[in-house]
Design a protein around this motif. Structure first.
Motif, PDB file in Angstrom:
ATOM      1  N   ARG A 168       0.833  -1.204   0.000  1.00 37.67           N
ATOM      2  CA  ARG A 168       0.000   0.000   0.000  1.00 37.67           C
ATOM      3  C   ARG A 168       0.869   1.257   0.000  1.00 37.67           C
ATOM      4  O   ARG A 168       1.844   1.337   0.722  1.00 37.67           O
ATOM      5  CB  ARG A 168      -0.902   0.030   1.231  1.00 37.67           C
ATOM      6  N   THR A 169       0.438   2.229  -0.783  1.00 40.00           N
ATOM      7  CA  THR A 169       1.117   3.529  -0.774  1.00 40.00           C
ATOM      8  C   THR A 169       0.674   4.308   0.459  1.00 40.00           C
ATOM      9  O   THR A 169      -0.327   3.955   1.101  1.00 40.00           O
ATOM     10  CB  THR A 169       0.758   4.352  -2.024  1.00 40.00           C
ATOM     11  N   GLU A 170       1.406   5.366   0.758  1.00 45.13           N
ATOM     12  CA  GLU A 170       1.011   6.179   1.907  1.00 45.13           C
ATOM     13  C   GLU A 170      -0.379   6.766   1.709  1.00 45.13           C
ATOM     14  O   GLU A 170      -1.131   6.921   2.679  1.00 45.13           O
ATOM     15  CB  GLU A 170       2.053   7.253   2.210  1.00 45.13           C
ATOM     16  N   GLU A 171      -0.741   7.084   0.480  1.00 41.78           N
ATOM     17  CA  GLU A 171      -2.080   7.609   0.204  1.00 41.78           C
ATOM     18  C   GLU A 171      -3.144   6.559   0.514  1.00 41.78           C
ATOM     19  O   GLU A 171      -4.198   6.870   1.074  1.00 41.78           O
ATOM     20  CB  GLU A 171      -2.197   8.064  -1.256  1.00 41.78           C
ATOM     21  N   GLU A 172      -2.864   5.297   0.151  1.00 43.02           N
ATOM     22  CA  GLU A 172      -3.806   4.226   0.440  1.00 43.02           C
ATOM     23  C   GLU A 172      -3.925   3.997   1.950  1.00 43.02           C
ATOM     24  O   GLU A 172      -5.025   3.764   2.463  1.00 43.02           O
ATOM     25  CB  GLU A 172      -3.381   2.935  -0.258  1.00 43.02           C
ATOM     26  N   MET A 205      -3.495   6.241   4.249  1.00 38.96           N
ATOM     27  CA  MET A 205      -4.269   7.363   4.768  1.00 38.96           C
ATOM     28  C   MET A 205      -5.764   7.133   4.539  1.00 38.96           C
ATOM     29  O   MET A 205      -6.570   7.263   5.455  1.00 38.96           O
ATOM     30  CB  MET A 205      -3.836   8.667   4.094  1.00 38.96           C
ATOM     31  N   ARG A 206      -6.104   6.751   3.318  1.00 37.85           N
ATOM     32  CA  ARG A 206      -7.509   6.564   2.966  1.00 37.85           C
ATOM     33  C   ARG A 206      -8.117   5.361   3.712  1.00 37.85           C
ATOM     34  O   ARG A 206      -9.196   5.464   4.294  1.00 37.85           O
ATOM     35  CB  ARG A 206      -7.637   6.379   1.451  1.00 37.85           C
ATOM     36  N   GLU A 207      -7.423   4.224   3.707  1.00 36.98           N
ATOM     37  CA  GLU A 207      -7.974   3.008   4.295  1.00 36.98           C
ATOM     38  C   GLU A 207      -8.014   3.041   5.826  1.00 36.98           C
ATOM     39  O   GLU A 207      -8.834   2.355   6.436  1.00 36.98           O
ATOM     40  CB  GLU A 207      -7.199   1.783   3.810  1.00 36.98           C
ATOM     41  N   TYR A 215      -0.609  10.483   8.134  1.00 40.52           N
ATOM     42  CA  TYR A 215       0.737  10.924   7.728  1.00 40.52           C
ATOM     43  C   TYR A 215       1.619  11.181   8.948  1.00 40.52           C
ATOM     44  O   TYR A 215       2.798  10.833   8.964  1.00 40.52           O
ATOM     45  CB  TYR A 215       0.669  12.191   6.870  1.00 40.52           C
ATOM     46  N   GLU A 236      -5.373  13.097   7.401  1.00 33.45           N
ATOM     47  CA  GLU A 236      -4.016  13.638   7.532  1.00 33.45           C
ATOM     48  C   GLU A 236      -3.272  13.107   8.761  1.00 33.45           C
ATOM     49  O   GLU A 236      -2.047  13.050   8.776  1.00 33.45           O
ATOM     50  CB  GLU A 236      -4.053  15.169   7.581  1.00 33.45           C
TER      51      GLU A 236
END
Length: 132
Positions: A31-35, A37-39, A47, A44
């Motif tokens: 998973r990326t950091e964006e994923e 964050m979302r999941e 992060y 924010e």
């Protein structure tokens, strides 16, 4: 960026908050950091938690396919010299970590069976270390 859990964390007595645990468990090397964050549902705040986990050595960044490919090409060229060239082209064609790992293991097997058994075994061991 992608993170994975550190298999040898410096802290053995870490007592995470529920939010830290949620973010930590999502750091699976895919998973990326964006994923994350979302999941995680934390927005924010995820992060901030990622940064804290990274600073404490509880998670590690995962290298991308390009960086891993450069390392593998270096290994091949060191062990095989000019005989590495056809294998280098195969590795450089891989677009993902998963495809690169599969192809690198195929290359190591081919080297082991056709060129140099010991070099193939060393390459296989190095590949497994890079990807796990």
């Amino acid at each position: 960026m992608v993170f994975r859990r550190n298999p040898n964390p410096p802290e053995t007595d870490w007592k995470p908050s529920p939010e830290e645990w949620r973010v930590y468990t999502l750091c699976d090397g895919r998973r990326t950091e964006e994923e994350v964050m979302r999941e995680s549902g934390l927005g924010e705040e995820a992060y901030v938690i990622l940064a804290a986990l990274l600073k404490r050595g509880l998670i590690l960044p995962v290298e991308g396919a390009k960086e891993l490919c450069q390392k593998l090409v270096g290994l091949l060229k060191t062990r095989l010299g000019p005989k590495a060239n056809p294998f280098v082209a195969r590795l450089e064609g891989c677009q993902s970590r998963e495809a690169l790992e599969e192809e690198a293991l195929r290359v190591a097997l081919k080297v082991k069976l056709t060129l140099d058994r010991k070099a193939g075994e060393e390459l296989e061991k190095a590949i497994r270390a890079l990807f796990h």
